[in-house]
Design a protein around this motif. Structure first.
Motif, PDB file in Angstrom:
ATOM      1  N   UNK A 165       6.988   5.660   1.208  1.00 23.66           N
ATOM      2  CA  UNK A 165       8.020   4.622   1.094  1.00 23.66           C
ATOM      3  C   UNK A 165       7.465   3.256   0.693  1.00 23.66           C
ATOM      4  N   UNK A 166       6.223   2.958   1.087  1.00 23.88           N
ATOM      5  CA  UNK A 166       5.640   1.662   0.736  1.00 23.88           C
ATOM      6  C   UNK A 166       5.344   1.558  -0.758  1.00 23.88           C
ATOM      7  N   UNK A 167       5.143   2.708  -1.427  1.00 23.00           N
ATOM      8  CA  UNK A 167       4.863   2.727  -2.866  1.00 23.00           C
ATOM      9  C   UNK A 167       6.097   3.174  -3.645  1.00 23.00           C
ATOM     10  N   UNK A 168       7.247   2.927  -3.054  1.00 24.42           N
ATOM     11  CA  UNK A 168       8.525   3.329  -3.632  1.00 24.42           C
ATOM     12  C   UNK A 168       8.787   2.605  -4.941  1.00 24.42           C
ATOM     13  N   UNK A 169       9.829   3.029  -5.620  1.00 26.64           N
ATOM     14  CA  UNK A 169      10.441   2.214  -6.670  1.00 26.64           C
ATOM     15  C   UNK A 169      11.941   2.430  -6.559  1.00 26.64           C
ATOM     16  N   UNK A 180      15.505   2.568   2.807  1.00 28.60           N
ATOM     17  CA  UNK A 180      16.253   3.710   2.282  1.00 28.60           C
ATOM     18  C   UNK A 180      15.292   4.803   1.820  1.00 28.60           C
ATOM     19  N   UNK A 181      14.182   4.422   1.171  1.00 30.08           N
ATOM     20  CA  UNK A 181      13.180   5.412   0.757  1.00 30.08           C
ATOM     21  C   UNK A 181      12.632   6.158   1.957  1.00 30.08           C
ATOM     22  N   UNK A 182      12.402   5.456   3.046  1.00 31.99           N
ATOM     23  CA  UNK A 182      11.933   6.093   4.279  1.00 31.99           C
ATOM     24  C   UNK A 182      12.994   7.017   4.855  1.00 31.99           C
TER      25      UNK A 182
END
Length: 465
Positions: free
Chosen positions: A106-110, A97-99
């Motif tokens: 996106x890999x360092x999302x929260x 979803x972040x992507x």
């Protein structure tokens, strides 16, 4: 004395020879097939969910989704130590979803799954309040919005935040960028544009609102963030209007909420809250829990909840991918536009939202063009007699003298079903013209006409989940 033998036929069994327990906890047990039949038969009185065009929520799921939900019935998503793969699938969804929403990394999302967009919206609001407080905010915090879903009223009341709702004016049915400055001050924790408005289905101009806040910062020094309530639009625009800028491509957007169980196609009980980067979710909102077998972080408003919704959302994501979602969502828009064309052809209705994917969600909203012998509440009431539930209600403050109708088109609603709806609508309109309001029972040939009571505008969204 020989023991009584229970009959073989279900409907001759003891438990069905009397009414269902209703007023107190029952004393005696009953056979499971009897208890099931009682509940099953009572639920026949509910409406058919796929004919409920007032709801935004998923009413169709394929057999594999249903199997995954059944297989996950006993999995508590908060217990990440006991169900680590469920936790992994949840985090994969958060990264996806972040992507989808163009998070910088996106890999360092929260982010987190939630029970729906209402919980996700409140988490976004709480994060904004805590960031404001960490900057030295004092007094009563406030947020600025247009016509919003009832969850924002709950957030304001539950967490002592002033809601500054910009009233509608003129022909405007959404919050406009030029109206914002008059409502913002040093205690404004965020501006909340709705990307898929509950009342009309229209998108609010997130990019324009961001630009207006840039101007406010240049003039006053106030750096006011945006939280986007993308409850319905968040899983539509990325596939059907990808060049529409509303998400983390705008640096001022710090958090977004959406319902997986609306246009995300997941079963009921799925929502998502995503923050732009880790610094946007204050550490004070995260709790470390160690009494379920291992240490784990949680920042939801509730605690235990089923894992099946996040699991099934992951199934939807990998089954369809970008191409599949684009194909499915664009088809839903085409069905909505077919409904809008049919309503427009009657000559009675003026379209407010016609299902254009750049203007709003997969919904159609309309008003009467001129005064008739009936109103939209009457039409809604007559359609209900055919099984269709389509909301009629007044617009929000300063336009609440005007009534509109809205139909939300969802996955599983076909062009053929639209044709059936339009045919039933034509029958209902013919009946309303033949027996207009004000006729006595005798004059109406034994049929008396009763309009459905108006629903207050601030309650319209509460049934959407």
């Amino acid at each position: 004395m020989p023991e009584a033998i229970e009959p073989d036929d279900l409907f001759a069994m003891t438990g069905l020879s009397r009414g269902a327990p209703k007023d107190g906890f029952p004393d005696h047990e009953m056979f499971p097939q009897v208890a099931y039949e009682i509940v099953h038969d009572e639920l026949l009185l509910d409406g058919v969910s796929r004919m409920n065009l007032a709801t935004f929520c998923t009413t169709w799921a394929d057999d594999y989704a249903r199997r995954l939900m059944a297989e996950s019935l006993d999995k508590n998503i908060v217990d990440k130590d006991e169900y680590p793969q469920t936790a992994e699938l949840e985090q994969r969804c958060v990264r996806m979803v972040a992507d989808l929403w163009h998070a910088p990394d996106p890999a360092a999302h929260v982010g987190t799954s939630t029970t729906g967009s209402s919980e996700a919206a409140m988490l976004g609001g709480l994060a904004a309040k805590f960031r404001w407080r960490a900057r030295g905010g004092a007094g009563t915090p406030n947020f600025v919005c247009g016509p919003v879903q009832v969850c924002w009223e709950k957030f304001a009341r539950y967490f002592d935040v002033e809601m500054r709702r910009i009233p509608l004016r003129g022909d405007r049915l959404t919050m406009h960028p030029e109206d914002i400055a008059a409502y913002c001050d040093e205690n404004t924790i965020m501006v909340v544009p709705t990307f898929g408005q509950t009342y009309t289905g229209l998108f609010e101009d997130v990019a324009g609102i961001s630009a207006a806040l840039d101007d406010i910062e240049a003039k006053t020094g106030l750096d006011i963030p945006i939280h986007v309530d993308a409850a319905s639009g968040g899983f539509l625009a990325p596939f059907c209007a990808p060049d529409l800028v509303w998400d983390f491509r705008l640096p001022r957007v710090k958090s977004i909420n959406a319902s997986g169980h609306k246009t995300g196609l997941a079963p009921l009980g799925a929502g998502w809250a995503i923050w732009r980067e880790r610094a946007d979710l204050p550490r004070e909102l995260v709790f470390d829990v160690d009494y379920l077998g291992g240490s784990m972080a949680t920042f939801n408003l509730n605690f235990s909840r089923p894992g099946g919704q996040a699991i099934t959302q992951y199934y939807d994501f990998i089954r369809l991918g970008r191409r599949g979602y684009s194909r499915v969502q664009n088809e839903i828009y085409r069905v909505a536009q077919h409904l809008a064309d049919g309503l427009g052809a009657s000559g009675l209705f003026e379209m407010i939202h016609d299902g254009d994917p750049r203007r709003g969600i997969t919904a159609v909203s309309w008003r009467l063009r001129e005064t008739q012998d009936f109103n939209l509440y009457d039409l809604s009431d007559r359609l209900r007699s055919r099984g269709w539930l389509i909301a009629a209600y007044p617009l929000p403050a300063d336009r609440d003298d005007e009534t509109i109708m809205r139909a939300v088109i969802r996955h599983g609603f076909t062009r053929d079903m639209v044709d059936l709806l339009l045919a039933d609508m034509d029958r209902c309109l013919t009946l309303l013209r033949k027996h207009p309001l004000g006729l006595t029972r005798a004059e109406a040939g034994g049929f008396t006409h009763s309009a459905t009571a108006a629903v207050p505008a601030d309650q319209i969204a509460s049934a959407h989940g």
